[in-house]
Scaffold this motif. Sequence first.
Motif, short mmCIF file in Angstrom:
data_model
loop_
_atom_site.label_atom_id
_atom_site.label_comp_id
_atom_site.label_asym_id
_atom_site.label_seq_id
_atom_site.Cartn_x
_atom_site.Cartn_y
_atom_site.Cartn_z
N ASP A 71 -1.25 14.21 23.40
CA ASP A 71 -1.01 15.65 23.42
C ASP A 71 -1.69 16.24 24.65
O ASP A 71 -2.91 16.15 24.79
N ASN A 72 -0.93 16.83 25.57
CA ASN A 72 -1.55 17.42 26.75
C ASN A 72 -1.30 18.92 26.88
O ASN A 72 -1.58 19.52 27.91
N TYR A 73 -0.80 19.54 25.81
CA TYR A 73 -0.55 20.98 25.84
C TYR A 73 -1.89 21.72 25.88
O TYR A 73 -2.75 21.54 25.02
N PHE A 74 -2.09 22.55 26.91
CA PHE A 74 -3.36 23.25 27.11
C PHE A 74 -4.54 22.27 27.06
O PHE A 74 -5.55 22.52 26.41
N GLN B 275 -6.04 27.86 19.82
CA GLN B 275 -6.82 26.62 19.90
C GLN B 275 -8.02 26.85 20.79
O GLN B 275 -8.16 27.89 21.44
N GLU B 276 -8.92 25.88 20.80
CA GLU B 276 -10.03 25.89 21.75
C GLU B 276 -10.19 24.48 22.32
O GLU B 276 -9.75 23.50 21.71
N ILE B 277 -10.82 24.39 23.48
CA ILE B 277 -10.91 23.13 24.19
C ILE B 277 -12.29 22.52 24.00
O ILE B 277 -13.31 23.15 24.31
N TYR B 278 -12.33 21.31 23.46
CA TYR B 278 -13.57 20.54 23.41
C TYR B 278 -13.54 19.54 24.56
O TYR B 278 -12.57 18.81 24.73
N ASP B 279 -14.61 19.48 25.33
CA ASP B 279 -14.65 18.59 26.50
C ASP B 279 -14.35 17.14 26.15
O ASP B 279 -13.75 16.42 26.93
N ASN C 237 -6.84 30.10 33.07
CA ASN C 237 -7.85 29.14 32.63
C ASN C 237 -8.38 29.50 31.24
O ASN C 237 -9.60 29.51 30.98
N SER C 238 -7.45 29.79 30.37
CA SER C 238 -7.80 30.21 29.01
C SER C 238 -6.77 29.66 28.04
O SER C 238 -5.61 29.43 28.40
N THR C 239 -7.18 29.43 26.80
CA THR C 239 -6.21 29.14 25.75
C THR C 239 -5.50 30.43 25.36
O THR C 239 -5.85 31.51 25.83
N ILE C 240 -4.52 30.32 24.50
CA ILE C 240 -3.80 31.50 24.00
C ILE C 240 -4.71 32.21 23.01
O ILE C 240 -5.15 31.63 22.01
#
Length: 449
Positions: free
Chosen positions: A359-362, A407-411, A427-430
């Motif tokens: 999965d590479n969406y955002f 969603q949020e991004i975990y490194d 450079n932000s999620t929705i």
Amino acid sequence: MSSFENNKKAETIEFTTKKERLDTIKKVITEVKRHFIPFNDLVKIPASLKYPDYNLMWNRDAAYSSYYITEFTGNVKKSPLYELLKEDINDLETLNGKLITTLWENLDSEIKKIRMNGYEKDISKVDSKIGDNHILSRFDVDENGVKRAENDKKEGKTTRSWTIQYDSAPMVVIATERYIQEHSTEKLKNANKKIIKNLDFLVNYMNNFHETPCADAWEQYYFYERDNTLTGQNYIGKTIDAYSVSSIYKGIKSAKQLAKTLDIKITDIEESNIANFLLNNLTVNDEKRGTFLAKSKIEYGETMPSVGAEEVEIFSMFKPEGVEQLEKNTIKVIEKELFNGNYLPIRYKFFGKYRNIIDNYFQRGSWFHLGLQYAMYLIKKGEKEPAENIINYVETRIGDDGSLPEQEIYDEYKVNDPNGFFEKNGNSTIKCLLWAETAYLAAVSNFIN
């Protein structure tokens, strides 16, 4: 006890006061109500108010939101919160009735298009695989009523379009059944005619295609092969997903209940056949992870070792007969592979020779509504502490305006984003997703109640 409960990453987050929680609930209600844009007796509810590409209605997202609003209002009415939220509850119930009406208006419109184009039920024929032969996933609403989304008009002639998603019809039926459980059919006067007119078609439609590929909950296929299309031989999507099949099972069960309530005669479909198909085709025995319900299977091919966070709903909402034998280990695989001790899961993971499907969406974010769906599953299982930890964590991420991100991004999970969605979005999620916001209301009210 859930393994999630004891994971070191999932430390308890204390919520400060009951008043703070009440204030948060009120903020989210206000945000949810902002999504409802009135057009006469119908409403448009954009999936997001902050992301232009989501300024449309999805059958699935809207139906889940309706279901969650019904859960929320029903729970609040049974709690001391009702006196504090009475006006909001009345508003939400009225808006929700209009939402159900809008969803049936769109189903009616899509079914008319299918019939007009010459409905092809024979799954071996090319015409059975094109968009015009199916209920498409999203639509728009304006002063003239419902209409196919402008960008989706070309999808009508596309074979195995990404807008062919089989959970669309079942989720509308499921949400309608849930709404009627809490309210009388009298509140759906404008929808009842459309339900009576189309329910038998929907039951047969769902059953007819349950063994064929469609785009999954994430609007994706995971395996492509050359096949006949209207424009000759082309690569088309070939995956069948456990979530979609399970939604059809529950959709047919809910349709039977609706038919009984509204005194409608419908074809007697034996939904156990769908459960058998699911178990016979989506069960996988993985050397490392044991036997569990896989996310995806290739049409006329093998089951792909894989797991999706959306599968929680198979055991929470859809419940096809026989899945309980796979529930414990499938949930264990979801916890380990998708949550990995975090409060929110990534969407899916494939194993073995398919491990390169990523999965590479955002940048492969972790999704709020999926964490909340899992929290509701835990509550049903009596595991309140880990469910509360998820809810408390989500509350720390709710915006001042009551919005909740997609969603949020975990490194630790971050991957390349070849389409640049994250960068294009500043450079932000929705930052706003109705599905997540309504899932929060349902989860927190289930917990409180």
